[in-house]
Write a protein that holds these residues in place. Sequence first.
Motif: not given
Length: 668
Positions: A449-453
């Motif tokens: 959920d911490d991945m940069e989009m």
Amino acid sequence: MLFSHPAMLWGLLAILVPVAIHLFNFRRYRKVYFSNVDELADLLTESRRRSNVRRWLVLACRVLAVAMLALAFAGPVIPSRESAVRSGSTVVSIYIDNSFSMEAASRDGSQLAAACDKARQIAAAYGAGGRYQLITSDMKGSEMRWLSRDELLSALDEVEPSPAVRQLAEVAERQSSFMAQSGAANRHAFLISDFQRSTSDLTQLPSDSIANFTLVPLDGAAGDNIFIDTLRLDAPAYFVGGSVVVEATVANCGSHDAEKVPVRLYVDGRERAIATVDIPAGSTAKATLPFKIEQEGWHEGMVQTEDYPVTYDDSYYFALNTGGRIGVLEVDGREVSAPLQRLFASDSAIDYRHASQLSQQQAMEASLVILNGLRQLPSGDAAWLAEWVEGGGSLLVIPSAEGVPAELNNLLQRLTAPTVGRWVARQSTASTIDYASSLYSGVFGGRSDDMEMPTVRGHYLTTGQAVRQSVITLADGSDLLSITPAGEGRVYLFTTLPELTDFPSQALFVPTFYNMALYSRPMPAPCHTLGDPSPIVLQTRYDDGGRPPEITDGAELHLIPDLRSAGGRQLMVLHGELTKAGIYTIGQERLAFNYSRRESRLEFLSQSEIAEAVGGRKEYSLLQPGERPLDQVLRERDGGHRLWRLCLLLALLALAAETVALKLDKTK
């Protein structure tokens, strides 16, 4: 009463011969003079009466003898209750299952030998007057002909085990259609097999109102067997220095757990990896066998385990080709795309090229074509580009600030991909990523959920009802990146401009576009199954005007295959010519073939299960095993009560009675 050869009843006309002899008696009489015949009158009358009686008796014997001879040749039959004998000729179609499972031991040797012995007994039951067909799992064209009994017995001596596997419904359908062409009144079909569950689709057996089908099961014994069921190569592309993970599924169809089963990987004749697996009874386990590609060209591989007594399925062959560098062509009327150039230009596995205009020759040499900001597309280019994609090419469309040309939208519509619609000048952030997409296979260990989009400062909306896969979706539900399959190829659609997104600066950019290139090259199937009628796509096109290439195993086999062209691809169709598992060569290519695994699970239908499956169908019957010979059982069941022997006996008795009557006449 029925007659096997009703045409022979015309022989009854021969009865007219003794009748004519009786009516036209050409016996000459000699006159004898007596002085007084009064005393002889009574004696003459009595003698004449006795002579007439004897003459009528002789006539009756002759008529009976001729009639019985004619009936004997006509073959009179009184049908039994179980029999379906009809007047006319008889044909018999015999199927012998000669697949590998029939090599199992039986009381008479192998199951195949027992099946051939059953076929000989069937031929003995129907005699030399019938016509026979012998069909095996190979289903060769030479089997589609009628044989005499002697020819059938000779053909049985040549039946050998085969890797071919057939469903029984397919066999019965072939028998039914072939017998229908004969026009025979009596049609008998026999299916001799061990009735494995994997091939015994008895509920799908065809219906036939005339033919009688008899199922002859052999004593198939369930047993333990460990075999390599399937093989998968986990690699997006093959290139020198790259790693390939071979994942072998090993099955245990026995009743006991198997521990520490060795599984070995051989590549180019050298052992490259080994693994051991524990397989519970009736289950499977996966063996992971990695290796590194050390040189360019074709590589021949084999995964092998050890198990007895069934050994044909212990090896699994595969072949792969590094195929050189992957061609990527970027067409941009403005300038070279800096992010794509940095990604591809320095990679040894990628042959990156840039062009300001679309060229058919350059596109045909590439596996991935990127239309980046294309402002125009001639209709002629759209036609061949569509065929190129459907033939296996990959196309990435990145629109320009002015949108896309109408011809490009027409191309997307032809390829069933979404078309580019209106522009939305609004900042948005990607909300979801399809981690199951092939672009991200093996990239992420799990979802974070911490991945940069990536964010965009505007994007195009897509239109159309295309069946696409949304790889990256924006917050408003529209696509940022989608994939649409088109024939053998793919269409990627990126809906924003490179200068209006921070996607190239993020870590997600590299696997997304790099895997587009890796997966753009059509990956040939690493292996094929013997007996599979599906066409095989070849990687090389061969000149139709020259001599076609041969398939060879490097030893005695030299076969010219059936080559066809379809959709810009070269297809090879085999018709059962290959019978041995291994790796074959055609031209410069390597093709790996394996035996079918449908019979590797040694599970057989019981007598009760077979009887239940065909119960209620009058045209199908199950032959229960017994101590009496098969030919005797069939004579009683199908032959009815044949009276030709009785007719011959009556004819002989009539001739004997005639002889006695004639001698008595001469004595008197």
